[in-house]
Design a protein around this motif. Structure first.
Motif, PDB file in Angstrom:
ATOM      1  N   THR A  67       0.927  -1.204  -0.025  1.00  0.00           N
ATOM      2  CA  THR A  67       0.076   0.014   0.011  1.00  0.00           C
ATOM      3  C   THR A  67       0.833   1.356   0.061  1.00  0.00           C
ATOM      4  O   THR A  67       0.590   2.260  -0.566  1.00  0.00           O
ATOM      5  CB  THR A  67      -0.916  -0.072   1.333  1.00  0.00           C
ATOM      6  OG1 THR A  67      -1.619  -1.356   1.204  1.00  0.00           O
ATOM      7  CG2 THR A  67      -1.939   1.066   1.247  1.00  0.00           C
ATOM      8  N   MET A  68       1.878   1.182   0.774  1.00  0.00           N
ATOM      9  CA  MET A  68       2.720   2.548   0.916  1.00  0.00           C
ATOM     10  C   MET A  68       3.597   2.565  -0.517  1.00  0.00           C
ATOM     11  O   MET A  68       3.704   3.877  -0.520  1.00  0.00           O
ATOM     12  CB  MET A  68       3.822   2.392   1.927  1.00  0.00           C
ATOM     13  CG  MET A  68       3.214   2.168   3.465  1.00  0.00           C
ATOM     14  SD  MET A  68       4.246   2.135   4.839  1.00  0.00           S
ATOM     15  CE  MET A  68       5.437   0.704   4.127  1.00  0.00           C
ATOM     16  N   SER A  75       0.012   8.922  -3.285  1.00  0.00           N
ATOM     17  CA  SER A  75       0.089   9.708  -2.480  1.00  0.00           C
ATOM     18  C   SER A  75       1.035   9.432  -1.416  1.00  0.00           C
ATOM     19  O   SER A  75       1.814   9.938  -0.657  1.00  0.00           O
ATOM     20  CB  SER A  75      -1.303  10.353  -2.212  1.00  0.00           C
ATOM     21  OG  SER A  75      -1.858   9.087  -1.403  1.00  0.00           O
ATOM     22  N   TYR A  76       0.807   7.999  -0.852  1.00  0.00           N
ATOM     23  CA  TYR A  76       1.792   7.382   0.137  1.00  0.00           C
ATOM     24  C   TYR A  76       3.163   7.481  -0.337  1.00  0.00           C
ATOM     25  O   TYR A  76       4.239   7.746   0.636  1.00  0.00           O
ATOM     26  CB  TYR A  76       1.160   6.013   0.490  1.00  0.00           C
ATOM     27  CG  TYR A  76       0.016   5.882   1.104  1.00  0.00           C
ATOM     28  CD1 TYR A  76      -0.647   6.985   1.996  1.00  0.00           C
ATOM     29  CD2 TYR A  76      -0.675   4.691   1.116  1.00  0.00           C
ATOM     30  CE1 TYR A  76      -1.711   6.758   2.769  1.00  0.00           C
ATOM     31  CE2 TYR A  76      -1.951   4.500   1.795  1.00  0.00           C
ATOM     32  CZ  TYR A  76      -2.476   5.934   2.641  1.00  0.00           C
ATOM     33  OH  TYR A  76      -3.574   5.520   3.329  1.00  0.00           O
ATOM     34  N   ARG A  77       3.500   7.034  -1.571  1.00  0.00           N
ATOM     35  CA  ARG A  77       4.816   7.130  -2.211  1.00  0.00           C
ATOM     36  C   ARG A  77       5.463   8.644  -2.123  1.00  0.00           C
ATOM     37  O   ARG A  77       6.664   8.420  -1.681  1.00  0.00           O
ATOM     38  CB  ARG A  77       4.614   6.532  -3.587  1.00  0.00           C
ATOM     39  CG  ARG A  77       5.808   5.951  -4.154  1.00  0.00           C
ATOM     40  CD  ARG A  77       5.779   5.285  -5.522  1.00  0.00           C
ATOM     41  NE  ARG A  77       5.108   5.938  -6.422  1.00  0.00           N
ATOM     42  CZ  ARG A  77       4.024   5.681  -7.006  1.00  0.00           C
ATOM     43  NH1 ARG A  77       3.291   4.583  -6.520  1.00  0.00           N
ATOM     44  NH2 ARG A  77       3.098   6.306  -8.033  1.00  0.00           N
ATOM     45  N   ILE A 109       6.449   9.122   1.373  1.00  0.00           N
ATOM     46  CA  ILE A 109       7.848   8.562   2.064  1.00  0.00           C
ATOM     47  C   ILE A 109       8.941   8.999   1.241  1.00  0.00           C
ATOM     48  O   ILE A 109       9.883   9.220   1.868  1.00  0.00           O
ATOM     49  CB  ILE A 109       7.260   6.871   1.366  1.00  0.00           C
ATOM     50  CG1 ILE A 109       6.425   6.137   2.286  1.00  0.00           C
ATOM     51  CG2 ILE A 109       8.836   6.311   1.444  1.00  0.00           C
ATOM     52  CD1 ILE A 109       6.003   5.035   1.854  1.00  0.00           C
TER      53      ILE A 109
END
Length: 174
Positions: free
Chosen positions: A146-147, A152-154, A157
């Motif tokens: 998921t990350m 947007s998470y990528r 990070i």
């Protein structure tokens, strides 16, 4: 069962059987005359566990296929959704697929191999420890797809990594 495992545990792990606690089926019990007797209660127990694993995988497959068709139907209705929403739906679907594969690879498959080895009376020895490792890794690896799949998470990070590892050019103090 202690008598059956005593020599194997001593040779494989260098442990005395009296010093360990274990749980497991003992399907093929050796009699005094050298013949074997099958414990059908243990066989039934393993078959029930196979059924549980199979039903879990079948539920994942059916749910995944239904999600795929419903998400495709939503994405194809372009008048009601934005491009961003369509991309997000696709990313969530691919994240779901990879998150589904993690328990299959780390839990279902190793346990199935272990059950099959018990049914065919095959001693895996120290290879049976792989199951402990894969089940322990599951909670740590489960959120990773998921990350990295959802944009947007990528991005979040990457920005956190830049903050932590990239130092500003003007860091001198006067």
């Amino acid at each position: 069962m202690n008598d059956a495992l005593r020599s194997e545990v001593l040779l494989t792990f260098d442990w005395k059987i009296e010093n360990i606690t274990y749980v497991g089926p003992y399907i093929y019990q050796k009699k005094i005359d050298g013949t074997y007797e099958t414990d059908f209660n243990a066989v039934i127990m393993i078959m029930v566990l196979f059924l549980i694993i199979f039903s879990s995988i079948l539920t994942m497959l059916i749910s995944g296929i239904k999600c795929f068709y419903r998400i495709n139907k939503l994405i194809n209705v372009r008048d009601m959704q934005s491009v961003y929403n369509n991309k997000l739906q696709s990313q969530l679907f691919y994240a779901l697929i990879t998150q589904t594969m993690i328990p299959v690879i780390l839990m279902h498959f190793p346990v199935t191999v272990l059950f099959i080895s018990v049914l065919v009376d095959l001693n895996l020895g120290t290879l049976s420890d792989i199951i402990r490792i894969t089940i322990t890794l599951f909670p740590a690896l489960d959120p990773i797809p998921t990350m990295f799949i959802i944009k947007s998470y990528r991005i979040a990070i990457k920005s956190m990594i830049k903050v932590v590892f990239v130092r500003p050019k003007n860091t001198s103090i006067n």
